[in-house]
Scaffold this motif. Structure first.
Motif, PDB file in Angstrom:
ATOM      1  N   CYS A  58     -30.584   6.729  50.549  1.00  0.00           N
ATOM      2  CA  CYS A  58     -30.904   5.408  50.022  1.00  0.00           C
ATOM      3  C   CYS A  58     -29.634   4.911  49.358  1.00  0.00           C
ATOM      4  O   CYS A  58     -28.862   5.685  48.795  1.00  0.00           O
ATOM      5  CB  CYS A  58     -32.067   5.562  49.044  1.00  0.00           C
ATOM      6  SG  CYS A  58     -32.206   4.271  47.818  1.00  0.00           S
ATOM      7  N   SER A  59     -29.389   3.637  49.440  1.00  0.00           N
ATOM      8  CA  SER A  59     -28.102   3.107  48.977  1.00  0.00           C
ATOM      9  C   SER A  59     -27.893   3.284  47.478  1.00  0.00           C
ATOM     10  O   SER A  59     -26.773   3.184  46.993  1.00  0.00           O
ATOM     11  CB  SER A  59     -28.002   1.628  49.330  1.00  0.00           C
ATOM     12  OG  SER A  59     -29.053   0.910  48.711  1.00  0.00           O
TER      13      SER A  59
ATOM     14  N   ARG B 140     -24.125   3.808  45.938  1.00  0.00           N
ATOM     15  CA  ARG B 140     -23.395   2.810  45.159  1.00  0.00           C
ATOM     16  C   ARG B 140     -22.884   3.393  43.852  1.00  0.00           C
ATOM     17  O   ARG B 140     -21.809   3.023  43.373  1.00  0.00           O
ATOM     18  CB  ARG B 140     -24.290   1.594  44.932  1.00  0.00           C
ATOM     19  CG  ARG B 140     -24.600   0.901  46.255  1.00  0.00           C
ATOM     20  CD  ARG B 140     -25.532  -0.275  46.105  1.00  0.00           C
ATOM     21  NE  ARG B 140     -24.966  -1.318  45.286  1.00  0.00           N
ATOM     22  CZ  ARG B 140     -25.572  -2.470  45.030  1.00  0.00           C
ATOM     23  NH1 ARG B 140     -26.764  -2.702  45.562  1.00  0.00           N
ATOM     24  NH2 ARG B 140     -25.006  -3.366  44.267  1.00  0.00           N
TER      25      ARG B 140
ATOM     26  N   ILE C 126     -42.337   4.487  50.163  1.00  0.00           N
ATOM     27  CA  ILE C 126     -43.133   3.302  50.483  1.00  0.00           C
ATOM     28  C   ILE C 126     -44.496   3.682  51.034  1.00  0.00           C
ATOM     29  O   ILE C 126     -45.522   3.118  50.660  1.00  0.00           O
ATOM     30  CB  ILE C 126     -42.366   2.402  51.472  1.00  0.00           C
ATOM     31  CG1 ILE C 126     -41.089   1.873  50.798  1.00  0.00           C
ATOM     32  CG2 ILE C 126     -43.245   1.241  51.929  1.00  0.00           C
ATOM     33  CD1 ILE C 126     -40.232   1.016  51.690  1.00  0.00           C
TER      34      ILE C 126
ATOM     35  N   ILE D 276     -42.432  -2.663  47.062  1.00  0.00           N
ATOM     36  CA  ILE D 276     -42.550  -2.947  48.494  1.00  0.00           C
ATOM     37  C   ILE D 276     -43.870  -2.406  49.045  1.00  0.00           C
ATOM     38  O   ILE D 276     -44.582  -3.078  49.788  1.00  0.00           O
ATOM     39  CB  ILE D 276     -41.354  -2.350  49.266  1.00  0.00           C
ATOM     40  CG1 ILE D 276     -40.071  -3.082  48.859  1.00  0.00           C
ATOM     41  CG2 ILE D 276     -41.568  -2.454  50.779  1.00  0.00           C
ATOM     42  CD1 ILE D 276     -38.800  -2.487  49.428  1.00  0.00           C
TER      43      ILE D 276
ATOM     44  N   ALA E  34     -46.587  -4.697  48.005  1.00  0.00           N
ATOM     45  CA  ALA E  34     -46.588  -5.948  48.763  1.00  0.00           C
ATOM     46  C   ALA E  34     -47.226  -5.736  50.131  1.00  0.00           C
ATOM     47  O   ALA E  34     -48.018  -6.557  50.604  1.00  0.00           O
ATOM     48  CB  ALA E  34     -45.159  -6.449  48.913  1.00  0.00           C
ATOM     49  N   LYS E  35     -46.890  -4.616  50.729  1.00  0.00           N
ATOM     50  CA  LYS E  35     -47.444  -4.272  52.033  1.00  0.00           C
ATOM     51  C   LYS E  35     -48.970  -4.232  51.957  1.00  0.00           C
ATOM     52  O   LYS E  35     -49.668  -4.819  52.790  1.00  0.00           O
ATOM     53  CB  LYS E  35     -46.909  -2.892  52.432  1.00  0.00           C
ATOM     54  CG  LYS E  35     -46.595  -2.729  53.890  1.00  0.00           C
ATOM     55  CD  LYS E  35     -45.794  -1.450  54.099  1.00  0.00           C
ATOM     56  CE  LYS E  35     -45.321  -1.325  55.523  1.00  0.00           C
ATOM     57  NZ  LYS E  35     -44.303  -0.268  55.672  1.00  0.00           N
TER      58      LYS E  35
ATOM     59  N   ASN F 212     -31.112  -2.504  47.985  1.00  0.00           N
ATOM     60  CA  ASN F 212     -30.813  -3.391  49.103  1.00  0.00           C
ATOM     61  C   ASN F 212     -32.087  -3.784  49.856  1.00  0.00           C
ATOM     62  O   ASN F 212     -32.255  -4.939  50.221  1.00  0.00           O
ATOM     63  CB  ASN F 212     -29.854  -2.713  50.089  1.00  0.00           C
ATOM     64  CG  ASN F 212     -28.498  -2.452  49.483  1.00  0.00           C
ATOM     65  OD1 ASN F 212     -28.185  -2.951  48.392  1.00  0.00           O
ATOM     66  ND2 ASN F 212     -27.673  -1.683  50.171  1.00  0.00           N
ATOM     67  N   ILE F 213     -32.953  -2.809  50.100  1.00  0.00           N
ATOM     68  CA  ILE F 213     -34.164  -3.117  50.871  1.00  0.00           C
ATOM     69  C   ILE F 213     -35.088  -4.075  50.141  1.00  0.00           C
ATOM     70  O   ILE F 213     -35.942  -4.693  50.745  1.00  0.00           O
ATOM     71  CB  ILE F 213     -34.979  -1.862  51.252  1.00  0.00           C
ATOM     72  CG1 ILE F 213     -35.236  -0.972  50.043  1.00  0.00           C
ATOM     73  CG2 ILE F 213     -34.323  -1.086  52.355  1.00  0.00           C
ATOM     74  CD1 ILE F 213     -36.258   0.114  50.345  1.00  0.00           C
TER      75      ILE F 213
ATOM     76  N   GLU G 269     -32.780  -7.704  50.189  1.00  0.00           N
ATOM     77  CA  GLU G 269     -32.491  -8.308  51.490  1.00  0.00           C
ATOM     78  C   GLU G 269     -33.733  -8.594  52.326  1.00  0.00           C
ATOM     79  O   GLU G 269     -33.629  -8.798  53.531  1.00  0.00           O
ATOM     80  CB  GLU G 269     -31.537  -7.405  52.286  1.00  0.00           C
ATOM     81  CG  GLU G 269     -30.214  -7.106  51.619  1.00  0.00           C
ATOM     82  CD  GLU G 269     -29.330  -8.346  51.469  1.00  0.00           C
ATOM     83  OE1 GLU G 269     -29.720  -9.422  51.968  1.00  0.00           O
ATOM     84  OE2 GLU G 269     -28.271  -8.232  50.847  1.00  0.00           O
ATOM     85  N   GLN G 270     -34.882  -8.583  51.692  1.00  0.00           N
ATOM     86  CA  GLN G 270     -36.076  -8.962  52.434  1.00  0.00           C
ATOM     87  C   GLN G 270     -35.936 -10.411  52.888  1.00  0.00           C
ATOM     88  O   GLN G 270     -35.593 -11.292  52.111  1.00  0.00           O
ATOM     89  CB  GLN G 270     -37.318  -8.821  51.546  1.00  0.00           C
ATOM     90  CG  GLN G 270     -37.729  -7.397  51.267  1.00  0.00           C
ATOM     91  CD  GLN G 270     -38.372  -6.720  52.464  1.00  0.00           C
ATOM     92  OE1 GLN G 270     -38.916  -7.377  53.344  1.00  0.00           O
ATOM     93  NE2 GLN G 270     -38.307  -5.389  52.494  1.00  0.00           N
ATOM     94  N   LEU G 271     -36.230 -10.643  54.133  1.00  0.00           N
ATOM     95  CA  LEU G 271     -36.083 -11.970  54.707  1.00  0.00           C
ATOM     96  C   LEU G 271     -37.058 -12.953  54.079  1.00  0.00           C
ATOM     97  O   LEU G 271     -36.688 -14.057  53.668  1.00  0.00           O
ATOM     98  CB  LEU G 271     -36.356 -11.867  56.209  1.00  0.00           C
ATOM     99  CG  LEU G 271     -35.336 -12.421  57.183  1.00  0.00           C
ATOM    100  CD1 LEU G 271     -33.932 -12.312  56.660  1.00  0.00           C
ATOM    101  CD2 LEU G 271     -35.480 -11.690  58.498  1.00  0.00           C
ATOM    102  N   ILE G 272     -38.304 -12.561  54.048  1.00  0.00           N
ATOM    103  CA  ILE G 272     -39.328 -13.490  53.581  1.00  0.00           C
ATOM    104  C   ILE G 272     -39.635 -13.305  52.105  1.00  0.00           C
ATOM    105  O   ILE G 272     -39.830 -14.266  51.374  1.00  0.00           O
ATOM    106  CB  ILE G 272     -40.636 -13.289  54.377  1.00  0.00           C
ATOM    107  CG1 ILE G 272     -40.353 -13.445  55.861  1.00  0.00           C
ATOM    108  CG2 ILE G 272     -41.682 -14.298  53.940  1.00  0.00           C
ATOM    109  CD1 ILE G 272     -39.810 -14.795  56.254  1.00  0.00           C
ATOM    110  N   TYR G 273     -39.693 -12.097  51.678  1.00  0.00           N
ATOM    111  CA  TYR G 273     -40.032 -11.851  50.275  1.00  0.00           C
ATOM    112  C   TYR G 273     -38.944 -11.084  49.544  1.00  0.00           C
ATOM    113  O   TYR G 273     -39.156  -9.944  49.154  1.00  0.00           O
ATOM    114  CB  TYR G 273     -41.337 -11.061  50.171  1.00  0.00           C
ATOM    115  CG  TYR G 273     -42.531 -11.750  50.758  1.00  0.00           C
ATOM    116  CD1 TYR G 273     -43.026 -12.918  50.173  1.00  0.00           C
ATOM    117  CD2 TYR G 273     -43.166 -11.250  51.887  1.00  0.00           C
ATOM    118  CE1 TYR G 273     -44.133 -13.560  50.705  1.00  0.00           C
ATOM    119  CE2 TYR G 273     -44.276 -11.879  52.423  1.00  0.00           C
ATOM    120  CZ  TYR G 273     -44.749 -13.034  51.832  1.00  0.00           C
ATOM    121  OH  TYR G 273     -45.839 -13.665  52.359  1.00  0.00           O
TER     122      TYR G 273
ATOM    123  N   PHE H 106     -37.364  -9.549  46.666  1.00  0.00           N
ATOM    124  CA  PHE H 106     -38.159  -9.146  45.517  1.00  0.00           C
ATOM    125  C   PHE H 106     -37.564  -9.527  44.170  1.00  0.00           C
ATOM    126  O   PHE H 106     -36.371  -9.361  43.931  1.00  0.00           O
ATOM    127  CB  PHE H 106     -38.377  -7.628  45.539  1.00  0.00           C
ATOM    128  CG  PHE H 106     -39.505  -7.229  46.431  1.00  0.00           C
ATOM    129  CD1 PHE H 106     -39.330  -7.182  47.807  1.00  0.00           C
ATOM    130  CD2 PHE H 106     -40.758  -6.921  45.905  1.00  0.00           C
ATOM    131  CE1 PHE H 106     -40.372  -6.829  48.649  1.00  0.00           C
ATOM    132  CE2 PHE H 106     -41.806  -6.562  46.740  1.00  0.00           C
ATOM    133  CZ  PHE H 106     -41.622  -6.518  48.111  1.00  0.00           C
TER     134      PHE H 106
END
Lengths: 337, 337
Positions: A71-72, A76, A221, A250, A253-254, A276-277, A280-284, A286
DNA sequence: TTGAAAGCGGTACCAT
DNA sequence: ATGGTACCGCTTTCAA
């Protein structure tokens, strides 16, 4: 291979002279020094770190121990550590034992001992804390990141878990939510406990009577997904959830989407970590609490260098700001950060 | 600190005997060996790696060089490398030079030389390839991951970029798309070029007359976002895009959504890498090409060990399967994998 | 200013 | 089977 002796012989000077020239130490006639340095360049001489550390009893090696590389998050932190280590002549030994696997943990500790590292930076977990006696025998500084085990000394680095979790609770309240739950994690770690306490404290201030549902899950998740589904079914009135991690957020949300809930209209979600996950969610994308990962790595290594040089250092707690994105409603009403 | 000599003296045996006992080598009277081993345990003796490597001229150190740590991709490769390294008594030196920063690259190479690493595993890039002469002087095995520079030898590891990109093109065709574009990257790397070629080859087979638009971007979502917007505006008929990376895919999706396109009804997208941020999208988990990251790390380190032991090894190209998720339409029509 | 030499903690050869 | 010992490459003290 070129050695000090080779150079000394070929130039007719002493080994000591070459050593001084290479290291820029001691007193040496300027032209002798120059002559030596030219030869060094010409032969491509490189000092042997093993030989050097054998006699100086300094390895210039820092052991870095992280439980997760997939995981990033730790990547980092590592990037931060590495950049200041490199600039200061230190090299990192990367260790990634499977968390709480006894074999892995003891192998890793043995490595650290054999290599005579000058310091250890780690995100501690029970399996490693159990080896504390061994690690302490090295008598080198230990800097703990994120988590903290007193067995491993008292130099540590973390974010303000309590305060930031409290901020999350307040933010959700300010946005109009009154039925707020939390997904925590079942790992043995004080950071999760601090987030839990902060969350509870925030709610207590605003809604003294309210008793929030808090569910625990593993840190992934999938696991959260199951637990969140259970929580949302058993508490259909929930209009907000604070996740103890972005995984928690996440997964929640799912589950919420599966149950036909709209985010953030029906249910607001705030996570923790700013992975990052999550970002970088396209729609949501966070709303979450940002942990300053690179900065923590940088500070950890700076702290390590100070410790090695016997300077006094203080454990540090970083501010972890709330970042509002698309999983919270009425962001304009939220004044806390 | 306990040394071999300490133990030898306290037991009245020779240093050599202790060395043999500790390493399980040589011939030794069983009871002498037992006596020594007990003492070792009692004193907590740990051999000094520097001293050992000085005389054996083996460091048991592997230099690992990755350009990016802030994304889970290399972290997952690292995890694979580390697990087999640890099990075989090797320790990793982690280096993370800022890509193509000359200072960083030369510092890192100097470290590798000084530490006398037994091998180097790296994802090469131009800045490091420029130092090839230095690295080669070490005369240790070099394993290249993902990318390949002949200056650095001929041991490498990658995925079938060409074939997999071709699969992506074919898959998009099979799903009914006929106006297919590509977002590539402007970095100097043959993997991107192979993906481009594979994509073109796939289309050429199916639609010999078709000339696809191909745009280039930097390797980050922001950059792709801009470029994709341009591409989609200039080619409004596009019904599919193949991204040379998941960053390319995500940036494209972002642009498409902004332009009011529906995914995948109006436009299908396939990425490359199977990054966490692509796989874990809540609404649009990405169809993408999976690079087996952990496996690549494991294989790289196994290859390294064979090379160190002078066994013959072969460069390997991994299969990279197509994973169909929610950014492609008519997945049931897609027979290729 | 410079050369000689001790010694860091091991390994491995050579005798015994 | 075991003890003595040279040596790996470097730093640093000591004497000249």
């Amino acid at each position: 291979m070129t050695t000090l002796k080779n150079i000394a012989d070929s130039l007719g000077v002493s080994i000591r002279a070459v050593s001084y020239a290479v290291n820029g130490t001691g007193r040496l006639a300027p032209d002798t020094r120059k002559k030596i340095l030219e030869k060094v360049l010409e032969t491509g001489y490189v000092p042997n770190a093993a030989a050097r550390s054998l006699v100086t009893s300094k390895s210039k090696l820092i052991g870095v121990l992280v439980p997760i590389l997939s995981c990033s998050f730790y990547g980092r932190i590592l990037a931060g550590i590495e950049s200041v280590a490199r600039k200061n002549g230190y090299t990192l030994l990367l260790m990634n034992p499977v968390e709480n696997n006894e074999d892995d943990c003891s192998t890793v500790c043995l490595q650290l001992l054999q290599r005579k590292v000058d310091g250890i930076i780690l995100n501690p977990f029970p399996g490693i804390a159990r080896e504390a006696d061994l690690l302490l025998k090295l008598e080198v500084p230990i800097v703990q990141i994120k988590n903290f085990f007193p067995e491993l000394g008292n130099h540590s680095l973390k974010v303000s878990n309590f305060e930031s979790a409290k901020k999350a609770a307040i933010a959700l309240y300010q946005s109009g939510c009154r039925n707020i739950g939390m997904i925590a994690h079942n790992q043995n770690s004080n950071e999760i406990y601090e987030r839990y306490s902060g969350f509870i404290a925030g709610l207590k201030e605003l809604m003294p009577e309210y008793v929030p549902p808090v569910y625990e899950s593993s840190v992934d998740i999938q696991g959260v997904h199951q637990v969140a589904k259970k929580m949302l079914s058993e508490h259909p009135g929930l209009d907000a959830v604070f996740g103890a991690s972005d995984f928690a957020a996440i997964g929640t949300a799912k589950a919420a989407l599966e149950l036909g809930l709209k985010i953030p209209e029906d249910i607001s979600i705030i996570g923790f970590d700013n992975l990052n996950i999550a970002a970088e969610q396209l729609i949501y994308p966070f709303s979450t609490i940002d942990q300053p990962k690179e900065e923590m790595g940088i500070y950890a290594m700076e702290m390590m260098i100070d410790l090695i040089n016997k300077k006094s250092v203080e454990s540090k707690t970083f501010e972890a700001p709330l970042i509002l994105r698309e999983t919270t409603k009425n962001n304009h009403l939220i004044t806390i950060r």
